[in-house]
Design an enzyme around this catalytic site. Structure first.
Site, mmCIF file in Angstrom:
data_model
loop_
_atom_site.group_PDB
_atom_site.id
_atom_site.type_symbol
_atom_site.label_atom_id
_atom_site.label_comp_id
_atom_site.label_asym_id
_atom_site.label_seq_id
_atom_site.Cartn_x
_atom_site.Cartn_y
_atom_site.Cartn_z
ATOM 1 N N LYS A 158 2.238 33.604 -42.547
ATOM 2 C CA LYS A 158 2.544 34.886 -42.685
ATOM 3 C C LYS A 158 3.722 35.170 -43.234
ATOM 4 O O LYS A 158 4.018 36.096 -44.249
ATOM 5 C CB LYS A 158 2.502 35.657 -41.386
ATOM 6 C CG LYS A 158 1.179 35.830 -40.756
ATOM 7 C CD LYS A 158 0.054 36.499 -41.522
ATOM 8 C CE LYS A 158 -1.261 35.619 -41.911
ATOM 9 N NZ LYS A 158 -1.659 36.091 -42.843
ATOM 10 N N THR A 195 -9.398 41.917 -31.346
ATOM 11 C CA THR A 195 -10.191 41.222 -31.959
ATOM 12 C C THR A 195 -10.570 39.732 -31.364
ATOM 13 O O THR A 195 -9.836 39.293 -30.744
ATOM 14 C CB THR A 195 -9.906 41.163 -33.519
ATOM 15 O OG1 THR A 195 -8.748 40.340 -33.725
ATOM 16 C CG2 THR A 195 -9.758 42.273 -34.108
ATOM 17 N N VAL A 219 -4.005 43.595 -32.569
ATOM 18 C CA VAL A 219 -5.469 44.254 -32.605
ATOM 19 C C VAL A 219 -6.210 43.505 -31.711
ATOM 20 O O VAL A 219 -6.282 42.078 -31.669
ATOM 21 C CB VAL A 219 -6.109 44.348 -34.028
ATOM 22 C CG1 VAL A 219 -7.231 45.003 -34.085
ATOM 23 C CG2 VAL A 219 -4.933 45.029 -34.889
ATOM 24 N N ALA A 244 1.656 28.129 -36.830
ATOM 25 C CA ALA A 244 1.109 27.910 -37.844
ATOM 26 C C ALA A 244 0.839 29.279 -38.793
ATOM 27 O O ALA A 244 1.088 29.586 -39.746
ATOM 28 C CB ALA A 244 -0.205 27.145 -38.350
ATOM 29 N N TYR A 245 0.047 30.098 -37.848
ATOM 30 C CA TYR A 245 -0.251 31.399 -38.307
ATOM 31 C C TYR A 245 1.180 32.148 -38.467
ATOM 32 O O TYR A 245 1.195 32.983 -39.787
ATOM 33 C CB TYR A 245 -0.859 32.187 -37.295
ATOM 34 C CG TYR A 245 -1.195 33.423 -37.373
ATOM 35 C CD1 TYR A 245 -2.129 33.947 -38.367
ATOM 36 C CD2 TYR A 245 -0.460 34.672 -37.119
ATOM 37 C CE1 TYR A 245 -2.610 35.235 -38.547
ATOM 38 C CE2 TYR A 245 -0.732 35.831 -37.037
ATOM 39 C CZ TYR A 245 -1.690 36.080 -38.197
ATOM 40 O OH TYR A 245 -2.111 37.460 -38.455
ATOM 41 N N VAL A 297 3.917 30.997 -39.744
ATOM 42 C CA VAL A 297 4.576 30.227 -40.932
ATOM 43 C C VAL A 297 3.644 30.859 -42.140
ATOM 44 O O VAL A 297 4.485 31.267 -43.101
ATOM 45 C CB VAL A 297 4.590 28.892 -40.643
ATOM 46 C CG1 VAL A 297 5.022 28.291 -42.006
ATOM 47 C CG2 VAL A 297 5.675 28.458 -39.593
#
Length: 136
Positions: free
Chosen positions: A59, A94, A92, A54-55, A57
């Site tokens: 973007k 994180t 990154v 889903a991330y 998509v």
């Protein structure tokens, strides 16, 4: 994440990369994605969209919308020379990446900062990766 190639459906790729797509059409495609995910249920197969991220998509949709807004702003307020760009900060380290990214947060901030400081007259509606215009 966010590269057009994450969409395996050529029709979706063509729609989202069209120079003629409107903001309303991007929003409608986002709603279509949400409805398809809801209909598929937990772990269900999706008909037109990738089911694994889903991330990614989100973007792709965001980059398409950014390009639409850049085009519209250039048409509506050309004298203002407003530059609107999308960028990928890279992978990154994180909490979002479980600290597996190969870039430090400072390194990840370089491309967004580069975009924010582009000089007047820079190309608008571009996608940047590693401080350079990249293929979307």
């Amino acid at each position: 994440a966010g590269h057009l190639r994450v969409l395996k459906n050529p029709t979706l790729q063509a729609k989202l990369s069209s120079a003629e797509i409107s903001e309303e059409e991007v929003v409608a495609l986002a709603r279509e994605y949400i409805e398809e995910v809801k209909a598929a249920g937990e772990g269900g197969a999706l008909k037109n969209w990738p089911a694994d991220s889903a991330y990614s998509v989100s973007k792709v949709l965001l980059i398409s919308l950014t390009k639409v807004q850049a085009r519209d702003m250039a048409q509506q307020r050309p004298a203002d020379k407003i530059c609107i760009s999308a960028c990928c900060p890279g992978y990154v380290a994180t909490d979002m990446s479980s600290f597996k990214g190969h870039l430090t947060p400072d390194q990840g901030a370089e491309t967004p900062t580069h975009c924010a400081l582009l000089p007047e007259g820079s190309s608008t509606g571009e996608f940047y990766r590693v401080k350079k215009i990249a293929d979307w």
